[in-house]
Design a protein around this motif. Sequence first.
Motif, mmCIF file in Angstrom:
data_model
loop_
_atom_site.group_PDB
_atom_site.id
_atom_site.type_symbol
_atom_site.label_atom_id
_atom_site.label_comp_id
_atom_site.label_asym_id
_atom_site.label_seq_id
_atom_site.Cartn_x
_atom_site.Cartn_y
_atom_site.Cartn_z
ATOM 1 N N ARG A 67 0.812 -1.229 -0.057
ATOM 2 C CA ARG A 67 0.115 0.067 0.129
ATOM 3 C C ARG A 67 0.801 1.075 -0.069
ATOM 4 O O ARG A 67 2.184 1.029 0.026
ATOM 5 N N MET A 68 0.400 2.289 -0.306
ATOM 6 C CA MET A 68 1.167 3.641 -0.339
ATOM 7 C C MET A 68 0.925 4.152 1.321
ATOM 8 O O MET A 68 0.092 3.769 2.218
ATOM 9 N N LEU A 69 2.152 5.036 1.471
ATOM 10 C CA LEU A 69 2.245 5.754 2.650
ATOM 11 C C LEU A 69 0.831 6.564 2.981
ATOM 12 O O LEU A 69 0.458 7.134 2.192
ATOM 13 N N SER A 70 0.383 6.153 4.197
ATOM 14 C CA SER A 70 -0.776 6.999 4.455
ATOM 15 C C SER A 70 -0.520 8.264 5.111
ATOM 16 O O SER A 70 0.629 8.853 5.340
ATOM 17 N N ILE A 71 -1.585 9.078 5.064
ATOM 18 C CA ILE A 71 -1.338 10.641 5.631
ATOM 19 C C ILE A 71 -1.104 10.618 6.990
ATOM 20 O O ILE A 71 -0.002 11.432 7.404
ATOM 21 N N THR A 72 -1.470 9.636 7.888
ATOM 22 C CA THR A 72 -1.108 9.653 9.429
ATOM 23 C C THR A 72 0.437 9.288 9.279
ATOM 24 O O THR A 72 1.205 9.874 10.174
ATOM 25 N N GLU A 73 0.948 8.172 8.409
ATOM 26 C CA GLU A 73 2.474 8.046 8.683
ATOM 27 C C GLU A 73 3.045 9.368 7.937
ATOM 28 O O GLU A 73 4.295 9.433 8.678
ATOM 29 N N ALA A 74 2.644 9.873 7.000
ATOM 30 C CA ALA A 74 3.344 11.101 6.638
ATOM 31 C C ALA A 74 3.404 12.193 7.547
ATOM 32 O O ALA A 74 4.439 12.765 7.771
ATOM 33 N N ARG A 75 2.526 12.458 8.302
ATOM 34 C CA ARG A 75 2.425 13.265 9.392
ATOM 35 C C ARG A 75 3.434 13.114 10.554
ATOM 36 O O ARG A 75 4.188 13.859 11.016
ATOM 37 N N LEU A 76 3.528 11.608 10.836
ATOM 38 C CA LEU A 76 4.612 11.328 11.734
ATOM 39 C C LEU A 76 5.767 11.628 11.168
ATOM 40 O O LEU A 76 6.881 11.870 11.865
ATOM 41 N N ALA A 77 6.183 11.150 10.043
ATOM 42 C CA ALA A 77 7.579 11.542 9.332
ATOM 43 C C ALA A 77 7.802 13.245 9.205
ATOM 44 O O ALA A 77 9.093 13.403 9.265
ATOM 45 N N MET A 78 6.922 13.919 9.180
ATOM 46 C CA MET A 78 6.990 15.410 9.291
ATOM 47 C C MET A 78 6.909 15.969 10.604
ATOM 48 O O MET A 78 7.034 17.131 10.736
ATOM 49 N N THR A 79 6.719 14.961 11.635
ATOM 50 C CA THR A 79 6.630 15.348 13.060
ATOM 51 C C THR A 79 5.553 16.616 13.230
ATOM 52 O O THR A 79 5.918 17.789 13.923
ATOM 53 N N VAL A 80 4.262 16.507 12.622
ATOM 54 C CA VAL A 80 3.380 17.244 12.701
ATOM 55 C C VAL A 80 2.456 16.846 13.986
ATOM 56 O O VAL A 80 2.418 15.795 14.365
ATOM 57 N N PRO A 81 2.142 17.955 14.908
ATOM 58 C CA PRO A 81 1.605 17.894 16.016
ATOM 59 C C PRO A 81 -0.038 17.089 16.087
ATOM 60 O O PRO A 81 -0.492 17.063 14.899
ATOM 61 N N ASP A 82 -0.064 16.213 17.043
ATOM 62 C CA ASP A 82 -1.514 15.366 16.816
ATOM 63 C C ASP A 82 -2.649 16.398 16.692
ATOM 64 O O ASP A 82 -3.699 16.036 16.021
ATOM 65 N N ASP A 83 -2.529 17.380 17.275
ATOM 66 C CA ASP A 83 -3.568 18.238 16.939
ATOM 67 C C ASP A 83 -3.794 19.484 15.881
ATOM 68 O O ASP A 83 -4.770 20.067 15.570
ATOM 69 N N TYR A 84 -2.684 19.030 14.902
ATOM 70 C CA TYR A 84 -2.787 19.952 13.979
ATOM 71 C C TYR A 84 -3.692 19.567 12.708
ATOM 72 O O TYR A 84 -3.696 18.339 12.435
ATOM 73 N N VAL A 85 -4.467 20.605 12.246
ATOM 74 C CA VAL A 85 -5.436 20.183 11.178
ATOM 75 C C VAL A 85 -4.908 20.263 9.772
ATOM 76 O O VAL A 85 -4.610 21.384 9.470
ATOM 77 N N LEU A 86 -5.029 19.141 9.072
ATOM 78 C CA LEU A 86 -5.002 19.086 7.653
ATOM 79 C C LEU A 86 -5.925 19.111 6.800
ATOM 80 O O LEU A 86 -7.257 18.785 7.224
ATOM 81 N N PRO A 87 -5.974 19.306 5.420
ATOM 82 C CA PRO A 87 -6.995 19.472 4.604
ATOM 83 C C PRO A 87 -7.636 17.989 4.497
ATOM 84 O O PRO A 87 -6.656 17.085 4.558
ATOM 85 N N PRO A 88 -8.813 17.850 4.364
ATOM 86 C CA PRO A 88 -9.632 16.411 4.245
ATOM 87 C C PRO A 88 -9.025 15.777 3.024
ATOM 88 O O PRO A 88 -9.189 14.419 3.002
ATOM 89 N N ARG A 89 -8.927 16.552 1.964
ATOM 90 C CA ARG A 89 -8.559 15.985 0.716
ATOM 91 C C ARG A 89 -7.255 15.388 0.688
ATOM 92 O O ARG A 89 -6.123 16.037 0.920
ATOM 93 N N HIS A 90 -6.770 13.915 0.381
ATOM 94 C CA HIS A 90 -5.693 13.394 0.372
ATOM 95 C C HIS A 90 -4.763 14.074 -0.201
ATOM 96 O O HIS A 90 -3.531 14.427 0.182
ATOM 97 N N ALA A 91 -5.031 14.483 -1.587
ATOM 98 C CA ALA A 91 -3.775 15.070 -2.466
ATOM 99 C C ALA A 91 -3.252 16.655 -1.718
ATOM 100 O O ALA A 91 -2.309 16.650 -2.088
ATOM 101 N N ASP A 92 -4.200 17.058 -1.255
ATOM 102 C CA ASP A 92 -3.939 18.420 -0.766
ATOM 103 C C ASP A 92 -3.270 18.408 0.479
ATOM 104 O O ASP A 92 -2.176 19.059 0.674
#
Length: 304
Positions: free
Chosen positions: A254-279
């Motif tokens: 499978r492809m890397l998920s947004i959740t995993e990409a968030r962890l790779a970029m050290t995004v805080p748990d409460d940080y809001v990202l766009p709902p659209r995967h590509a964005d």
Amino acid sequence: MMRAIDLFAGSGLFSRGAEDAGINVIWAANHWQVAVDCYAANHSIEPKCQDLHQADWTQVPAHDLLIASPACTGHTPARGKDRPHHDADRATAWAVVSALECHRPSYGVVENVVAFTRWVLFPAWCQAVTALGYAISPHRVDFADLDVPQNRERVIIVLSRSKHPLQLDLPKLPHIPATKIVDFNAGSWSPIRKPGRSPNTIARIEHGRQMHGDRFVAPYYSNGSGLTGRSLHRPIGTIPTVDRWAVIDGDRMRMLSITEARLAMTVPDDYVLPPRHADAMKLLGNAVPRTGAMHIFESLRNVA
């Protein structure tokens, strides 16, 4: 408290890293409304949505520090040979010069791909910055050294209105392996050998299996990490703006998920990202990892 502005602010992770280091970000801007909305959802200020070539810098509040991540797509080899490397994206770096000329803040931190320093106009850009009274100190940084579970090499250019360039004393921390971000119990998996799968992809995975066993990550396209993929016991490679990293588990992938990409970029748990995967992936791939940014700005404050 040091006051900063953030040009080409994107998702705002560079700003968040600065804030985590005790810096007050008072103004930010980006040309893409999706990025502006993401920034606004996660910060106390409303960023400007505008082309910074057209900015009226006299309307920007006074500040001590300019933060900027000009577009890297005009410089990075990752864009491929078929796309021109002399387009308008390169020109975004000149907005940094315009902002510096207007306000003359004490410091600047500019982030870009390492290839930025090989731009034919990079010497002219440096000359313009120097003419404004700034000493220039480029630092080649692998964010894996800064508590980020990702090998992400970038140039961090420190500008200072000082007689001598400032040298950041950046830490070199133990690397965080991809095992810390990949969740084999999550995601949407498919068989590796299915109709339509590229023979090059299958060959890359087979080579990777010989090197790393049944579980590893591999580029789904392009030739990064060679033909063998990457062990999960080292940081993952650079997170780009589109889906690129495939997670391999035996005969499925499978492809890397947004959740995993968030962890790779050290995004805080409460940080809001766009709902659209590509964005969300585009914003993450264009961002500066938050933890790495924090270490950079802490080091700047120690020498400023």
